[in-house]
Enzyme design. Sequence first.
Site, short mmCIF file in Angstrom:
data_model
loop_
_atom_site.label_atom_id
_atom_site.label_comp_id
_atom_site.label_asym_id
_atom_site.label_seq_id
_atom_site.Cartn_x
_atom_site.Cartn_y
_atom_site.Cartn_z
N LYS A 78 0.85 -1.19 0.00
CA LYS A 78 0.00 0.00 0.00
C LYS A 78 0.88 1.24 0.00
CE LYS A 78 -3.84 2.15 2.58
NZ LYS A 78 -4.76 2.01 3.73
N SER A 169 -9.87 2.38 2.86
CA SER A 169 -8.94 3.02 1.94
C SER A 169 -8.01 2.06 1.22
CB SER A 169 -8.10 4.03 2.73
OG SER A 169 -7.25 3.39 3.66
N SER A 193 -10.46 0.25 7.26
CA SER A 193 -9.85 0.31 5.92
C SER A 193 -9.11 -0.93 5.48
CB SER A 193 -8.90 1.51 5.83
OG SER A 193 -9.62 2.71 5.82
#
Length: 507
Positions: A78, A169, A193
């Site tokens: 990420k 997210s 998330s």
Amino acid sequence: MTDLTELTLAEARAGLRAKTFSATELAQAHVTAVERARALNAYVLETPEKALEMAKAADERLARGEGRALEGIPLGIKDLFCTEGVETTAGSNILKGFKPPYESTVTRNLWNDGAVMLGKLNLDEFAMGSSNETSAFGPVVSPWRRQGTNAGAASGGNIEGTQLVPGGSSGGSAAAVAARLCLGATATDTGGSIRQPAAFTGTVGVKPTYGRCSRWGIVAFASSLDQAGPIARTVEDAAILLRSMAGPDPRDTTNAEIPVPHFESAIHRGVKGLTIGIPKEYRLEGVPAEIEALWSQGVDWLQAAGARIVEVSLPHTRYALPAYYIVAPAEASSNLARYDGVRYGQRVPGRDVVELYENTRGAGFGREVKRRVMIGTYVLSAGYYDAYYVRAQKIRTLIKRDFEEVYASGIDAILTPATPSAAFGIGEKGSSDPVEMYLNDVFTVTVNMAGLPGIAVPAGLDSQGLPLALQLIGRPFDEETLFAAGRVIEDAAGRMRLPDRWWEAAA
């Protein structure tokens, strides 16, 4: 040869150790898959040369019998995790071009265990979002499709139709794992998330106890809520990844200095003799009947496996979402004050330093980030600090106390839905009313407010053929029980099938 991207992480690790294939072959298969899946927009930066270089080094170690826990395993990272010499943007224009001179503790732990980096994964800007639509790089497209409209559906079809969000997210992480673009991915969870995008994409997402994984080198959103964790294809894969990601770190004062258990061995424990709590406050008006039905099915699965089921009460749950959307923006407004165009990232000149700050932040931050910074600044301002922020922190204490009382009564874990619905279409929510988007976190934010561990496990499909998941919430630093119970749900539901690769036709 078998398509190496179809393997689970555990299967790939076994194949590498048996020398059925090489780390280079495994990395190349995933590099090719990533190239063919650019229509999903899961990766914001591909690092194929680095991946093959790391895979070659892994092969050399494997040949010498020096293979480590993740030797040769290709992962996606990420783009909130700082990677030394590799651009890290947090999904924001304001950090474009920033190449950290250091490595985050979590990614360094992974590389020390032999993992291979395929690239950086898309995310909501600064992790602020529930759909991966706020990224400066554009939205991630879920590999799943509603039944009867696209090739990812159970009935087949063409590649036309509504594109779905992968959740956020950590949408890039979840989409990449579901689309076989990596064997696992790092992610972060501030209010859901990890668990929400995992639920939307039929993957397994683990939010560890606050302090289990170091936050050093992770771009901060809300420091008292953020926690790193894995997204993987199976409960076993998630357990393997978390063991490598976690561990004490003197550079993070919130990191717990406790040993990391062998999470992988916990998946075989089962739930016989455990007591599972069912919180009555999670039965919300307006939640689809199929979510309620899945929850009941999860109860039956755990009960059949030997668990005792008890209804429990978490009375302050109703205040969790509004309290979260005071605490998180307040911390965000403080953390994002460092982005001023002076030291790194984007700079938009002005006549003086104040205008430099204004111009840089105006151009560099997206709408959702600006909204949350404004909310946070407001609740911290004179005259409103006590009325909003202090009161939200008091609510947070009460939420934590609710869980403590439930666990003190003998409950080993809590079972809830993971999300209030299956994935929705890109642009379908939040465009005119951001609160509609915030409601996606209704089942997940309590875990962050209390600092507890949680796991989302795929448990079925909705009427449109889209993944649904159940959530298990555990005692502090008792991720092992979550892996054991999660595996029971996974075995009962059957491993989630993978979506058809419709995106390759669009490449």
